[in-house]
Every structure is written in C-alpha cells, then in structure tokens.
Design a protein around this motif. Structure first.
Motif, mmCIF file in Angstrom:
data_model
loop_
_atom_site.group_PDB
_atom_site.id
_atom_site.type_symbol
_atom_site.label_atom_id
_atom_site.label_comp_id
_atom_site.label_asym_id
_atom_site.label_seq_id
_atom_site.Cartn_x
_atom_site.Cartn_y
_atom_site.Cartn_z
ATOM 1 N N SER A 15 1.317 38.644 54.513
ATOM 2 C CA SER A 15 0.066 38.893 55.230
ATOM 3 C C SER A 15 -1.125 38.438 54.397
ATOM 4 O O SER A 15 -2.062 37.843 54.921
ATOM 5 C CB SER A 15 -0.041 40.378 55.555
ATOM 6 N N LEU A 16 -1.079 38.702 53.101
ATOM 7 C CA LEU A 16 -2.155 38.286 52.209
ATOM 8 C C LEU A 16 -2.256 36.751 52.167
ATOM 9 O O LEU A 16 -3.348 36.196 52.243
ATOM 10 C CB LEU A 16 -1.929 38.840 50.805
ATOM 11 N N LEU A 17 -1.125 36.087 52.069
ATOM 12 C CA LEU A 17 -1.112 34.618 52.067
ATOM 13 C C LEU A 17 -1.647 34.065 53.383
ATOM 14 O O LEU A 17 -2.385 33.077 53.389
ATOM 15 C CB LEU A 17 0.296 34.084 51.795
ATOM 16 N N ARG A 18 -1.280 34.694 54.487
ATOM 17 C CA ARG A 18 -1.764 34.260 55.789
ATOM 18 C C ARG A 18 -3.282 34.396 55.886
ATOM 19 O O ARG A 18 -3.969 33.502 56.363
ATOM 20 C CB ARG A 18 -1.080 35.073 56.893
ATOM 21 N N ARG A 19 -3.811 35.523 55.395
ATOM 22 C CA ARG A 19 -5.263 35.734 55.410
ATOM 23 C C ARG A 19 -5.974 34.741 54.497
ATOM 24 O O ARG A 19 -7.032 34.218 54.844
ATOM 25 C CB ARG A 19 -5.604 37.165 55.004
ATOM 26 N N LEU A 20 -5.392 34.472 53.333
ATOM 27 C CA LEU A 20 -5.982 33.506 52.408
ATOM 28 C C LEU A 20 -5.972 32.102 53.020
ATOM 29 O O LEU A 20 -6.972 31.383 52.956
ATOM 30 C CB LEU A 20 -5.225 33.508 51.082
ATOM 31 N N ALA A 21 -4.860 31.725 53.638
ATOM 32 C CA ALA A 21 -4.774 30.412 54.289
ATOM 33 C C ALA A 21 -5.791 30.299 55.418
ATOM 34 O O ALA A 21 -6.436 29.264 55.583
ATOM 35 C CB ALA A 21 -3.365 30.172 54.817
ATOM 36 N N THR A 22 -5.967 31.372 56.170
ATOM 37 C CA THR A 22 -6.956 31.360 57.249
ATOM 38 C C THR A 22 -8.357 31.198 56.673
ATOM 39 O O THR A 22 -9.156 30.419 57.191
ATOM 40 C CB THR A 22 -6.869 32.659 58.075
ATOM 41 N N LEU A 23 -8.637 31.897 55.583
ATOM 42 C CA LEU A 23 -9.949 31.795 54.947
ATOM 43 C C LEU A 23 -10.221 30.357 54.492
ATOM 44 O O LEU A 23 -11.317 29.842 54.665
ATOM 45 C CB LEU A 23 -10.027 32.745 53.755
ATOM 46 N N VAL A 24 -9.214 29.688 53.941
ATOM 47 C CA VAL A 24 -9.385 28.337 53.410
ATOM 48 C C VAL A 24 -9.401 27.291 54.517
ATOM 49 O O VAL A 24 -10.227 26.381 54.520
ATOM 50 C CB VAL A 24 -8.286 28.009 52.379
ATOM 51 N N PHE A 25 -8.498 27.412 55.491
ATOM 52 C CA PHE A 25 -8.302 26.338 56.459
ATOM 53 C C PHE A 25 -8.973 26.535 57.811
ATOM 54 O O PHE A 25 -9.162 25.569 58.540
ATOM 55 C CB PHE A 25 -6.802 26.099 56.687
ATOM 56 N N ALA A 26 -9.330 27.765 58.183
ATOM 57 C CA ALA A 26 -9.963 27.989 59.486
ATOM 58 C C ALA A 26 -11.254 27.190 59.558
ATOM 59 O O ALA A 26 -11.932 26.993 58.549
ATOM 60 C CB ALA A 26 -10.232 29.471 59.696
ATOM 61 N N THR A 27 -11.597 26.734 60.753
ATOM 62 C CA THR A 27 -12.730 25.826 60.852
ATOM 63 C C THR A 27 -13.479 26.005 62.158
ATOM 64 O O THR A 27 -12.923 26.461 63.149
ATOM 65 C CB THR A 27 -12.257 24.365 60.724
ATOM 66 N N ASP A 28 -14.735 25.640 62.118
ATOM 67 C CA ASP A 28 -15.538 25.526 63.320
ATOM 68 C C ASP A 28 -14.936 24.400 64.156
ATOM 69 O O ASP A 28 -14.519 23.381 63.614
ATOM 70 C CB ASP A 28 -16.978 25.192 62.923
ATOM 71 N N ALA A 29 -14.871 24.578 65.452
ATOM 72 C CA ALA A 29 -14.240 23.569 66.307
ATOM 73 C C ALA A 29 -15.210 22.499 66.785
ATOM 74 O O ALA A 29 -14.851 21.642 67.574
ATOM 75 C CB ALA A 29 -13.588 24.254 67.514
ATOM 76 N N GLY A 30 -16.422 22.521 66.295
ATOM 77 C CA GLY A 30 -17.429 21.593 66.793
ATOM 78 C C GLY A 30 -17.347 20.201 66.181
ATOM 79 O O GLY A 30 -16.694 19.963 65.176
ATOM 80 N N TRP A 31 -18.069 19.307 66.830
ATOM 81 C CA TRP A 31 -18.155 17.921 66.369
ATOM 82 C C TRP A 31 -19.038 17.797 65.144
ATOM 83 O O TRP A 31 -18.841 16.907 64.312
ATOM 84 C CB TRP A 31 -18.716 17.041 67.483
ATOM 85 N N GLY A 32 -20.032 18.657 65.037
ATOM 86 C CA GLY A 32 -20.961 18.590 63.918
ATOM 87 C C GLY A 32 -20.260 18.764 62.583
ATOM 88 O O GLY A 32 -20.544 18.041 61.628
#
Length: 164
Positions: A15-32
């Motif tokens: 769970s900790l690794l999943r949260r860390l990966a989300t923190l690093v890789f999650a992104t705004d979906a916009g074109w900007g």
C-alpha cells in the motif's frame, strides 16, 4: 513471525509503494502539462548533449567534469548534473518519472545560478558586454520545472499510462 503478520506487513508495504508511485507518477490530464513538459525537455536536452557528448559546441564529459571540478564541484555531483540534463531531459520528453526529472533539472538550475551565474547579475548577456550570463534564464527554467513538478507529465505521458 506468523503468516498473518507477514501478510499484514506485506500489504502495508504494498500500500505504501502504491501511494508513493501515485505521488510520483499521477498527473494532470490536460494538454498544458504535456506542452510544458515537452518544452522543458526539448530545451534542456541540447545542454545535456553538450556536456555528455560534446555536441553543439560542448566539451563532452571530460571537459565538463574538469570545468565543474575547477568550480569545486565533486565529480559525483558533476555526473548528476550531466545526467539531469540528458537522461532527465529524455525522461521529460517521454513523460516518464516526470516529477523526478523536473526536480533534477530545477536543482541543477539552482546550483548553476548560485555557483556560476549570480555573479553576473540578472540579465542574460544579450549584447556581449558582460563577462558571463545572468540568472534570468535559470529563474524561468526553475519556474517551468516547478510547474511540471506540480502538474506531472500531462495527457500524453508514460506516467499517465502507468497510473490509469
């Protein structure tokens, strides 16, 4: 240690690794975010290629590390700077580990501003009448990298595919 305790610890670390990966890789979906990431990567890569390969009038690894050593920068940190500008730029272009790559670029710019460019003031040497370049380019680069750190890789990034 019982199997239940081991399973519980494994689930917690997962769970900790999943949260860390989300923190690093999650992104705004916009074109900007995509545009900013690409601009930063494409502008930084030639600087890294100068330092790593000697392209575009650069000095290559040996010359660059020699220059860094003359400034008192240890070889390890000089190598990190070269990696930030080459591998980091490529990671930005691909949108892979975007936040970490942008952090590397921002750190590199901050060190360059403080150790080399600040003594020449704010302005770039547009007219060749200074001994060196000021910090204005680096300030813009740090602001752009900070924005990319906040937004992530954007719509067309490997990061976004990894977090879907």
């Amino acid at each position: 240690m019982t199997t239940a305790t081991f399973d519980s610890r494994l689930a917690t670390s997962s769970s900790l690794l999943r949260r860390l990966a989300t923190l690093v890789f999650a992104t705004d979906a916009g074109w900007g975010a995509t545009a900013l990431r690409l601009i930063l990567g494409l502008v930084i890569f030639p600087h890294g290629a100068q330092k790593l390969f000697g392209w575009f009038g650069g000095y290559g690894v040996t010359g660059t590390l020699g220059y860094f050593q003359s400034l008192g920068i240890p070889t390890f940190f000089g190598a990190l700077a070269i990696a930030a500008e080459t591998l980091g730029a490529l990671a930005l272009i691909l949108g892979l580990g975007t936040r970490l790559a942008a952090l590397g670029v921002a750190t590199n710019f901050a060190v360059a501003a403080l150790m080399v460019h600040l003594q020449f003031g704010f302005f770039m040497n547009w007219f060749g009448n200074q001994k060196g370049e000021g910090v204005e380019y680096l300030i813009i680069g740090i602001a752009l990298a900070a924005t990319v750190i906040v937004l992530g890789g954007g719509r067309f990034s490997i990061d976004r595919r990894l977090t879907r």
